[in-house]
Design an enzyme around this catalytic site. Structure first.
Site, short mmCIF file in Angstrom:
data_model
loop_
_atom_site.label_atom_id
_atom_site.label_comp_id
_atom_site.label_asym_id
_atom_site.label_seq_id
_atom_site.Cartn_x
_atom_site.Cartn_y
_atom_site.Cartn_z
CE LYS A 174 -1.93 2.87 1.98
NZ LYS A 174 -1.79 4.55 1.70
CD GLU A 199 12.74 1.02 8.43
OE1 GLU A 199 13.51 -0.16 8.55
OE2 GLU A 199 12.82 1.77 7.67
CB CYS A 244 13.07 8.83 8.67
SG CYS A 244 14.31 7.90 7.74
CD GLU A 258 9.80 13.15 11.67
OE1 GLU A 258 8.57 12.68 11.50
OE2 GLU A 258 10.64 12.54 11.13
#
Ligand code: NAD
Length: 502
Positions: free
Chosen positions: A190, A265, A299, A396
């Protein structure tokens, strides 16, 4: 003709078929429309519609999961060398179409050509690396005991779900899908709704390389319906997920009823710590690269600069001058260093921090502004005079935005570095070896580089601690996730068996 015009012309050639037919789901080797119709994919470069995309829901996931289940036994049992050959052909197919992949990726995500052309090739490397491991993936150990010969073997866990984000979608998809296929699992992928193009290219390349129908299936759609259904499906044995920490938490809950194995992750707020004894030229290059490359939508980006106060003023001044010099522009222009942010929503999120920084009392030493309104462009931004308690140091932002925080002592640097919910990467710049050893031992992060930017080596473990994730990828660690361990003990003689009911 300039390279930019040439790239745009080539891109149009590649997009023509998608503009005509849209992007369909791919299930059991067949094109299938989404059961909820279509949604539009928008390019962040000029906000134009790239093409219509199949809007898959739980019903489409169900068909894809069944296809993956049906294809599993034959794929699992295919001789390893045959599976290896197919995966190598996938790598070759990626290399042959690397330019098309990179062009589509740039247009879909806003990432600059200079990085995406390499990311496409890294996708091929991922396939080659795991293809080489296929023949040893099932290997185990021999653990002799006094009465038994114990052996272990590994077998693929079954059909798995792979859910990927939009930042470098092609590379990240191959990073998850290649080891899954190498282990002998079948996959339902997906992709992120914001960047569907290259997932389609990957499944086409894989099938052309000889991947049997149903081994890799792609269902497009949104997280809350297609993504959720995948994590809840009883035939899907594990979910490999890359995305936000909040979503990782939802996925864990969603998968609880079916006892799903999950590999997460997630996000990061990674520190780069620069001590005054470091090679400051190289540190400056690395600091800039690790937050302003890939649009800062990365990331592992070093979004917090911890700078020793003895060198702070000079280092920040040189940093600001370089940041002001970074070229923001069309992602298909090879000169461009930063392209537009992925979407309107993400643009609003990133730019909201320009005011937040101001309100919290930080200074904007570079950037802090948007560029035009044709696409989602921002100037690379540097905040100075920050504390680790400010939102710009804790949240973040996932854009080209760096927050600089001063420190005086090593102990203080460590405390600030670890004072975060996240723990994905850390970067330490010092020429004091003992300090580097001491510091890295105490730094809470899954991956640390000393006197280096992030240089990925595929056999090493990739993953985070704290809110940055659970599990590791890379080398054999990937197989630990996609495979089950089995122990078999063979009696080597007639050892005493306790007798009951005699
Ligand atoms: P996201 O979590 O919003 O979405 C990622 C994927 O999850 C998408 O495909 C989305 O459709 C799907 N999804 C959303 N809700 C879901 C649900 N309830 N159930 C199942 N699937 C769902 O993340 P994003 O905004 O696409 O990506 C950016 C994030 O990814 C950042 O936080 C970044 O740090 C992280 N990231 C981490 C790594 C890593 O290796 N640690 C790598 C790249 C990106």
């Amino acid at each position: 003709m300039s390279i930019l015009t040439d790239n745009i012309a080539k891109l149009e050639g590649h997009l023509a078929r998608f503009r005509q037919t849209g992007i369909l789901n791919r299930v059991a080797g067949q094109d299938v429309p989404g059961s909820a119709g279509t949604f539009d994919s928008i390019s962040p470069v000029d906000k134009s519609v790239v093409c219509a995309v199949a809007h898959g829901t739980a019903a489409d996931i169900d068909v894809a999961a069944r296809a993956a289940k049906a294809a599993f036994p034959a794929w699992r049992d295919m001789p390893a060398l045959e599976r290896k050959k197919i995966l190598i052909r996938v790598a070759e197919g990626i290399e042959a179409r690397a330019e098309e992949i990179a062009l589509c990726e740039c247009w879909d995500t806003g990432q600059a050509w200079r990085f995406m052309s390499k990311a496409a090739l890294r996708g091929a490397e991922n396939f080659r690396f795991f293809a080489d491991q296929v023949t040893s993936a099932r290997d185990g150990k021999h653990l002799q005991s006094p009465t038994l010969m114990n052996i272990t073997t590994r077998s693929p866990i079954g059909p798995v779900g792979v859910i990927t984000p939009w930042n470098t979608p092609f590379m990240l998809s191959t990073w998850k899908i290649a080891p899954a296929l190498a282990a002998g699992c079948t996959v339902v992928h997906k992709p992120a709704e914001a960047s569907p193009l290259t997932a389609r290219l990957l499944v086409e390349i894989a099938e052309e390389a000889g991947l049997p129908p149903g081994v890799l299936n792609v269902v497009n759609g949104f997280g809350e319906d297609a993504g959720k259904a995948l994590t809840e499906h009883k035939d899907i044995k594990a979910i490999a997920f890359v995305g936000e920490s909040r979503t990782g938490s939802m996925i864990t809950k969603q998968g609880a009823d079916t006892l799903k194995r999950v590999h997460l992750e997630l996000g990061g707020k990674n520190p780069v710590i620069v001590f005054d004894d470091a090679d400051l030229e190289r540190a400056l290059d690395a600091v800039i690269f690790m937050i302003y490359s890939i649009n800062g939508e990365r990331c592992t980006s070093s979004s917090r600069l911890l700078i020793q106060d003895t060198i702070r003023e000079d280092f920040e001044a040189r940093l600001a001058a370089r940041v002001n010099n970074i070229k923001v522009g069309h992602p298909l222009d090879p000169e461009t260093e930063i392209g537009p942010l992925i979407s309107e929503e993400h643009f609003a999120k990133v730019t909201s921090y320009f005011d937040i920084a101001d309100q919290d009392g930080a200074q904007t030493a570079a950037g802090g502004v948007t560029l035009g309104d044709e696409g989602y462009f921002v100037r690379p931004t540097l905040f100075t005079g920050a504390t680790n308690q400010m939102r710009i140091a804790r949240e973040e932002i996932f854009g080209p935005v760096l927050t600089s925080i001063p420190f005086t002592t090593e102990a203080q640097a460590l405390e600030i570095a670890n004072d975060t919910d996240y723990g994905l990467t850390g970067y330490v710049w010092t020429n004091d070896l003992t300090r580097a050893l001491r510091f890295t031992d105490k730094l809470e992060a899954g991956m640390i580089w000393v006197n280096s930017e992030n240089v990925r080596h595929l056999p090493t473990p990739f993953g985070g601690v704290k809110a940055s994730g659970i599990g590791r990828d890379g080398g054999d660690w990937s197989f630990e996730f996609y495979m089950e361990q089995k122990h078999v003990g063979f009696a080597t003689g007639q050892h005493k068996i306790s007798r009951l009911g005699v």
